[in-house]
Design an enzyme around this catalytic site. Structure first.
Site, PDB file in Angstrom:
ATOM      1  N   CYS A  18      -6.519   1.063   2.929  1.00 21.01           N
ATOM      2  CA  CYS A  18      -7.477   2.176   2.968  1.00 21.01           C
ATOM      3  C   CYS A  18      -7.373   3.055   1.726  1.00 21.01           C
ATOM      4  CB  CYS A  18      -7.241   3.024   4.200  1.00 21.01           C
ATOM      5  SG  CYS A  18      -7.447   2.129   5.734  1.00 21.01           S
ATOM      6  N   GLU A  64       0.862  -1.181   0.000  1.00 22.87           N
ATOM      7  CA  GLU A  64       0.000   0.000   0.000  1.00 22.87           C
ATOM      8  C   GLU A  64       0.892   1.222   0.000  1.00 22.87           C
ATOM      9  OE1 GLU A  64      -2.606   0.472   3.419  1.00 22.87           O
ATOM     10  OE2 GLU A  64      -3.783   1.960   2.316  1.00 22.87           O
ATOM     11  N   ASN A  73     -11.639  -3.268   0.237  1.00 21.83           N
ATOM     12  CA  ASN A  73     -10.552  -3.566   1.168  1.00 21.83           C
ATOM     13  C   ASN A  73     -11.100  -4.036   2.501  1.00 21.83           C
ATOM     14  OD1 ASN A  73      -8.059  -3.517   2.639  1.00 21.83           O
ATOM     15  ND2 ASN A  73      -8.581  -1.470   3.346  1.00 21.83           N
ATOM     16  N   GLU A  74     -11.324  -3.104   3.408  1.00 20.97           N
ATOM     17  CA  GLU A  74     -11.711  -3.476   4.768  1.00 20.97           C
ATOM     18  C   GLU A  74     -13.119  -2.953   4.992  1.00 20.97           C
ATOM     19  OE1 GLU A  74      -9.270  -1.766   7.951  1.00 20.97           O
ATOM     20  OE2 GLU A  74      -8.130  -3.628   7.862  1.00 20.97           O
TER      21      GLU A  74
HETATM   22  O1  AHR Z   1      -2.022  -1.468   6.736  1.00 18.31           O
HETATM   23  C1  AHR Z   1      -2.504  -0.249   7.165  1.00 18.31           C
HETATM   24  C2  AHR Z   1      -4.024  -0.169   7.119  1.00 18.31           C
HETATM   25  O2  AHR Z   1      -4.607  -1.044   8.025  1.00 18.31           O
HETATM   26  C3  AHR Z   1      -4.644  -0.565   5.815  1.00 18.31           C
HETATM   27  O3  AHR Z   1      -4.701   0.494   4.956  1.00 18.31           O
HETATM   28  C4  AHR Z   1      -6.030  -0.975   6.192  1.00 18.31           C
HETATM   29  O4  AHR Z   1      -6.541  -1.940   5.330  1.00 18.31           O
HETATM   30  C5  AHR Z   1      -5.898  -1.400   7.620  1.00 18.31           C
HETATM   31  O5  AHR Z   1      -6.807  -0.781   8.432  1.00 18.31           O
END
Ligand code: AHR
Length: 821
Positions: A248, A51, A375-376
């Site tokens: 994120c 990322e 993603n999350e």
């Molecule tokens: O790895 C850092 C962050 O942690 C990532 O962006 C997210 O997916 C998670 O909350």
């Protein structure tokens, strides 16, 4: 030369000979069922998660040396300064009429009033200085034009911070229209602090844009390529997959900030730059040039033999940042983006997006097999959108493996919501689970996947890392917890398809998150103990894992620890603090008439006011502890009052020392939620807030592994802590070379004598290869200046037999490779 290897103080094979002995204090026994077929290990089991956080892309893996090359940062002259040597005079402005293209709307105007001897222009010091190596070539490029009627030339100089010229070139032939100029610059010296100076040498007006400088020596020598040493560190891990671009960052803060892959391909001058969601007050100009985009990503995967695992925006902004979702009836373009991405990767060259790929120089497909939808993300708002994506993708690409999110935590209500979906008909080939947890959680949950339904989706541990204590250091303790946990992943190789540590990169001085797998600055790379633990597992991944029976004692008093109180950006006071044992015997009763009464503090401003312990500072992670780390089975009661600030209370229990707090966080997350945190506890946030100027009664009951936490007599949290073993192991067979592979983890302070029974292994060579990651100090870390404090040692181990004993050092991960003949 493999740069990474120069970083590793590895002893020459054979110089380090490990002897069998059993002088160790603790002992364990393992039986490896080498006569059984075992479970096939997915080639994707160990991989990478990338990322653009902590300057991972621009200023990091992406080799561009100029910062803000296209003047599209929110502060358009960010990283640029005027260069007016001698008598030179002029004006620098950022303009936007007749720009280079509709995605690159701003450019730099050099208005030269007096060119002096050297010319007038602008200087860029890259990302904290440009690193140049003597004799190496650097590819400079720029788009430029002059005002009609002017006759202006450009001079480009690479100089050190004292103005010494290291390379230079001149460009003539500027016209009234944008034109690209390129030159090769060979540096005459090695420096870490160079600057790039762009000067107009005659009176008049020159516009410049996309001012770029790349080392020629990128990874595999690719144009617009990756920084060779960082990319090599990734390749050396032999990753089975590469997840990209986040995180994120995929989600973004708002619709305009979402990551849309089509912005990231094609001519870099035409990529539409965006700001980075990880921008903060320490890095206010953190941007994404998208120079490392989806084509470069697929190509890198191919270069290092990793399966691409892209994450696509699913029509949702970052829920953790309270970003909005796209209305369901408007998500069509996002679904189309996902379909087009698959076509871009795999489509024939006569398809629209397959043709784009071919035009970029890669007619062959990239063979994409996985796609993560979001993603999350969590809750129904996600699954409403996920269902639409899933149906559309599977209709067109039935063979594609779709990865679904299960939220940000490993077993909270959001995770339960997701798994309830998968159990009741929501399809997913793979489910992505994330956990940033205390080392202890990893020990307690080594067997997490033993009980997962083998008929359900496979598991992608898309982000995991041990966060050791408040400071969250990249130390050996964290790495050993991750290693212990990975023995559980091996054991469940029929269920766990992929796992990746997160985040991957941290640029020293520019990080928004820690710990990270690899730290770096502009010229150096620091591989962390966690990196070496990943390497030991990934580089020794066998084709099959073998069943292993382990007999080892649990750690004593696994639920022992001190008590304490704390604060996070909040002024608070605590009083009537009591600890009682099961026999109602009082172990501690606060008496602040004697001042701080033996409490130890970390951060904050602690005083005693009217018989209460008061914390008056606004700051994060403020703690005070008291008591005996050996205390078990007790009830903690106290009164707490918030005096001001943005959160609530921190109440510590089972805390081994002040740097490794285990706490009940009341009014965390800006006074919106309560949760148990730290140690091996599973976070389970419940809605709740703390009022100012009101005394609350808090009670925490600890009995064996059980934790019960009450606020004003009401039970808010309940948790069970599992026992922690003193020793962890996994084994497999590497059929390509005919070797048994043993992973042995001794994460604690006592040396360990392990008796290994290789039942039915056949003929074994008496000599094995051994790799040991250890240090006498579990807090040991590497740094840029000292990269080898914790690094693997290689050697030979004599004395392999159907049953043998070996001594494991305290705080160690040991890999044995035993030839079978
Ligand atoms: O790895 C850092 C962050 O942690 C990532 O962006 C997210 O997916 C998670 O909350």
């Amino acid at each position: 030369m493999n740069h990474l290897k120069t970083l590793l103080p590895i002893l020459v094979l054979g110089a380090f000979v490990v002897m069998c002995h059993d002088a160790a204090a603790a002992s364990a026994k393992i039986t490896v069922h080498a006569d059984q077929p075992g479970l096939a290990v997915p080639t994707t089991l160990h991989g990478l998660f990338f990322e653009d956080i902590n300057y991972g892309a621009d200023g990091g893996l992406y080799a561009e040396l100029v910062q803000n090359r296209s003047f599209e940062d929110r502060e358009p002259l960010y990283a640029w300064q005027e260069a007016a040597p001698g008598e030179a005079q002029g004006r620098l402005t950022v303009e936007s009429e007749s720009p280079l293209n509709t995605n690159n709307l701003h450019f730099l105007r050099l208005e030269v009033v007096r060119p002096g001897e050297g010319g007038y222009g602008a200087v860029n010091a890259g990302f904290d200085g440009i690193v140049l190596r003597a004799g190496d070539d650097y590819l400079f490029s720029v788009y430029a034009r002059r005002r009609a009627g002017d006759s202006v030339a450009l001079r480009v100089v690479l100089e050190d911070d004292r103005g010494r010229v290291l390379a230079s070139t001149n460009f003539t032939g500027l016209g009234p229209d944008w034109k690209k100029f390129e030159a090769n610059l060979a540096s005459s010296a090695s420096v870490t602090n160079a600057r790039l100076v762009v000067l107009a040498t005659q009176t008049g007006v020159v516009d410049v844009d996309m001012v770029s400088l790349f080392p020629k020596k990128t990874f595999r020598g690719r144009r617009n390529g990756l920084r060779a040493d960082l990319a090599q560190a990734l390749a050396d891990l032999k990753p089975g997959f590469f997840r990209f671009p986040g995180g994120c960052i995929v989600e973004g803060l708002d619709f305009a900030n979402m990551y849309r892959w089509k912005d990231t391909i094609g001519d870099v001058a035409e990529r539409k730059q965006n700001w980075n969601v990880w921008q903060n007050s320490r890095s206010p100009e953190y941007n994404q040039t998208y120079g490392l985009g989806f084509f470069e990503y697929f190509q890198f995967c191919e270069d290092i033999g990793a399966e691409p695992v892209p994450v696509i925006n699913c029509g949702m902004c970052c829920q953790a940042r309270k970003g909005p979702p796209v209305p369901l009836d408007q998500i069509g373009p996002y679904v189309q983006d996902a379909l087009d991405l698959v076509e871009f990767a795999n489509g024939p060259t006569n398809s629209v997006w397959g043709a784009r790929r071919a035009a970029l120089g890669h007619p062959a497909p990239f063979n994409l097999k996985f796609l993560a939808v979001g993603n999350e993300q969590w809750q129904q708002v996600y699954f409403d959108r996920y269902d639409v994506f899933y149906r559309a993708l599977k209709a067109k690409y039935p063979e594609l493996n779709i990865i679904s999110s299960s939220g940000p935590f490993p077993s909270d209500s959001l995770w339960r919501f997701a798994w309830n979906k998968f159990r009741t008909g929501t399809p997913a080939e793979v489910v992505d689970e994330h956990y940033y947890v205390a080392p202890r959680w990893l020990f307690e949950n080594v067997n997490r996947y033993d009980s997962y339904d083998r008929h359900g989706p496979k598991i992608f541990v898309g982000e995991f890392a041990a966060h050791d204590g408040g400071p969250r250091r990249n130390n050996l303790r964290a790495a050993l917890a991750e290693a212990a946990y990975m023995t559980g992943l091996w054991k469940n190789a029929d269920e766990v398809l992929m796992a990746s540590y997160a985040p991957l990169f941290g640029k020293v001085g520019h990080d928004q998150w820690h710990p990270n797998l690899i730290w770096f600055d502009n010229s150096r790379v620091e591989l962390t103990p966690s990196y070496f633990a990943q390497a030991q597992f990934a580089q020794n991944r066998p084709e099959v894992v073998l069943p292993v029976d382990i007999e080892a004692p649990n750690t004593p008093e696994h639920h022992a620890g001190m008590i304490g109180v704390g604060a996070w950006n909040t002024r608070v006071e605590y009083k009537d603090i009591r600890v009682t044992g099961p026999d109602r015997q009082v172990r501690y009763a606060s008496d602040f008439s004697r001042g701080l009464d033996g409490w130890k503090t970390a951060g904050g401003d602690w005083t005693v006011v009217d018989g209460a312990l008061r914390q008056n500072a606004i700051g994060e992670n403020i703690r005070a502890v008291v008591g005996d780390p050996a205390w078990t089975n007790y009830t903690l009661t106290l009164k707490a009052r918030k005096l001001g600030g943005s959160e609530g209370f921190l109440v510590l229990f089972q805390t081994p020392d002040i740097d490794h707090p285990v706490w009940w966080n009341l009014g965390g997350w800006k006074n919106t939620e309560h949760s148990l945190q730290g140690g091996g506890l599973v976070e389970n946030q419940v809605r709740g807030s703390i009022e100012t100027n009101r005394w609350y009664d808090i009670r925490i009951e600890l009995q064996d592994g059980s934790v019960k936490a009450y606020l004003d007599g009401k039970l808010i949290h309940e948790a069970d802590r599992k026992p922690v073993s003193t020793f962890y192991a996994a084994a497999g067979r590497d059929q390509r070379v005919g070797e048994l592979v043993l992973q042995l983890v001794n994460p604690f302070a006592e040396a360990m004598s392990v008796t290994v029974n290789l039942a039915g292994a056949g003929h074994l060579s008496p000599t094995a290869r051994i790799i040991t990651l250890t240090n006498p100090d579990p807090d040991a870390e590497n740094s840029l200046a000292q990269p080898g404090v914790v690094a693997p040692r290689q050697g030979v181990f004599n004395g392999i037999a159907p049953q043998f004993t070996c001594a494991l050092e305290p705080y160690s991960l040991t890999t044995l490779r035993i030839p079978q003949n």
